[in-house]
Motif scaffolding. Structure first.
Motif, short mmCIF file in Angstrom:
data_model
loop_
_atom_site.label_atom_id
_atom_site.label_comp_id
_atom_site.label_asym_id
_atom_site.label_seq_id
_atom_site.Cartn_x
_atom_site.Cartn_y
_atom_site.Cartn_z
N TYR A 71 0.83 -1.20 0.00
CA TYR A 71 0.00 0.00 0.00
C TYR A 71 0.87 1.26 0.00
CZ TYR A 71 -3.50 -3.41 1.54
OH TYR A 71 -4.32 -4.50 1.63
N PRO A 72 1.00 1.93 -1.12
CA PRO A 72 1.89 3.10 -1.21
C PRO A 72 1.37 4.34 -0.48
CG PRO A 72 0.71 2.80 -3.27
CD PRO A 72 0.39 1.61 -2.42
N LYS A 73 0.09 4.36 -0.12
CA LYS A 73 -0.48 5.58 0.47
C LYS A 73 -1.03 5.30 1.88
CE LYS A 73 -1.81 7.41 -4.06
NZ LYS A 73 -2.93 7.89 -4.91
N MET A 74 -0.24 4.69 2.73
CA MET A 74 -0.68 4.42 4.09
C MET A 74 -0.69 5.71 4.91
SD MET A 74 1.27 0.80 4.85
CE MET A 74 0.38 0.55 6.38
N THR A 75 -1.58 5.77 5.90
CA THR A 75 -1.72 6.97 6.73
C THR A 75 -0.74 6.98 7.90
OG1 THR A 75 -3.45 5.92 8.07
CG2 THR A 75 -4.15 7.19 6.12
N TYR A 76 0.06 5.93 8.03
CA TYR A 76 1.06 5.84 9.08
C TYR A 76 2.20 4.97 8.57
CZ TYR A 76 -0.55 1.06 9.82
OH TYR A 76 -0.86 -0.27 9.63
N SER A 77 3.31 4.97 9.26
CA SER A 77 4.45 4.15 8.88
C SER A 77 4.58 2.99 9.86
CB SER A 77 5.74 4.97 8.89
OG SER A 77 6.86 4.12 8.71
N PRO A 78 4.27 1.77 9.43
CA PRO A 78 4.36 0.62 10.33
C PRO A 78 5.75 0.44 10.95
CG PRO A 78 3.15 0.02 8.36
CD PRO A 78 3.74 1.38 8.11
N LEU A 79 6.79 0.78 10.20
CA LEU A 79 8.14 0.53 10.66
C LEU A 79 8.73 1.69 11.46
CD1 LEU A 79 9.59 -1.21 7.47
CD2 LEU A 79 8.35 -2.22 9.39
N GLN A 80 8.09 2.86 11.42
CA GLN A 80 8.62 4.01 12.13
C GLN A 80 7.72 4.49 13.27
OE1 GLN A 80 9.67 7.14 9.40
NE2 GLN A 80 10.86 5.77 8.07
N ASP A 81 6.43 4.34 13.11
CA ASP A 81 5.49 4.86 14.11
C ASP A 81 5.18 3.87 15.23
OD1 ASP A 81 5.39 7.13 12.57
OD2 ASP A 81 3.51 6.59 11.57
#
Length: 328
Positions: free
Chosen positions: A109-119
């Motif tokens: 998903y290129p347009k996620m509303t958050y960063s799974p790996l950073q947030d």
């Protein structure tokens, strides 16, 4: 990467983390938690992730001498609930349980509303979930070698089902296709249950799913068990070879499940949660239940879990790119 291998190669990190934990400020250890903790499961009730979460959280609440509320927020392959936790106050009172899709989603998903790996950051991995590859008993192949030969000879019939596009089972099947060099057609369903009638009838050839789900159908003669993606043979299916035994060591792995917290959650609280979760996972009662559910207990430190998630994200991004999978 198997659970045993992860534990070995990251043992040095674990030792360092334990040493540092001894110097953590006492306030978090002494006072946390002072109010109920909410643990979000980004999937609907009744599934494996929900069942495992409730098992572990019940025991964790007892160790913390507090209250833990499990909150199911399903949708968008785990993104709805995960996004809510990523945006929550990082105080240790809102946590998240994820499965392999957490590491796969960034490449899908290129347009996620958050960063799974950073947030979000790791707390503890509950366990690894090896998958069982099964084929329809209506088709000729009865073992993995026969299936690969059959698929090469019948490319139009070389299909695989999954519980949905972008699911862990989907990506494992794509990896299998790439590993054995046999192009296969993906047939997505809205869950495992809708896929089973077509699988039984031979309308789709194979599926990768949990041992717990598939072995009853193997024993009933409706499916053939071809191989396990575990590092060693699984207790509930001792006669089924591993992928490595069948000649495909790169197919070791599958899904997994674990606990995360917002990235800026105090390290002392994360360390406390991780240590107490490890004690829960080490109890014979919980270990036996997890294995019964088809899960190999892992545990480990937050640093180990973060490193594993990063490696999984890289691994599946390569599979997604090669398979040219695009989801909106």
């Amino acid at each position: 990467m198997t659970s045993t291998y992860r534990r070995k190669i990251l043992s040095a990190i674990a030792a360092t983390t334990l040493a540092l934990a001894g110097t953590a400020p006492a306030f978090a250890q002494d006072t946390y938690p002072t109010r109920p903790i909410r643990v979000v499961v980004p999937y609907t009730p009744g599934g494996v992730s929900d069942t495992v979460t409730r098992l572990v959280m019940q025991k964790l609440a007892e160790r913390l001498k507090g209250t833990i509320i499990v909150d199911n927020q399903g949708g968008a392959n785990g993104q709805i609930g995960s996004s809510a936790v990523a945006r929550s106050t990082p105080d240790g009172y809102t946590l998240l349980v994820v499965v392999a899709a957490h590491a796969i989603n960034p490449s899908l998903y290129p347009k996620m509303t958050y960063s799974p790996l950073q947030d979000l950051r790791g707390v503890s991995e509950f366990g690894a979930i090896p998958l069982l590859m099964v084929s329809s008993a209506q088709l000729p192949p009865k073992n993995l070698k026969e299936f690969v030969a059959w698929a090469k000879a019948n490319p139009q019939s070389a299909t695989f089902a999954s519980s949905g596009a972008g699911s862990g089972a989907h990506l494992v099947a794509e990896l299998f296709s790439q590993t054995v060099g046999v192009p296969m057609t993906h047939v997505p369903y809205k869950g495992i249950a809708p896929a089973l009638p077509d699988l039984f009838a031979g309308q789709v050839a194979i599926i990768f799913d949990s041992v717990q789900t598939m072995m009853p159908h193997v024993k009933a003669g409706k499916l053939h068990a071809l191989a396990m993606t575990s590092a060693k043979r699984w207790p509930a299916a001792p006669d089924v070879p591993t992928m490595a035994e069948a000649g495909y060591p790169g197919m070791t792995g599958g899904s997994w499940i674990g606990l995360l917290a917002p990235a800026k959650t105090p390290k002392e609280i994360v360390a406390r949660l991780s240590a107490e979760t490890q004690k829960v996972l080490d109890t014979p009662e919980v270990r036996e239940k997890l294995i019964e559910y088809g899960i190999d207990p892992v545990g480990g430190t937050p640093e180990q879990f973060d490193a594993f998630i990063q490696s999984e994200a890289k691994r599946w991004a390569e599979v997604v790119k090669k398979a040219d999978i695009r989801l909106e």
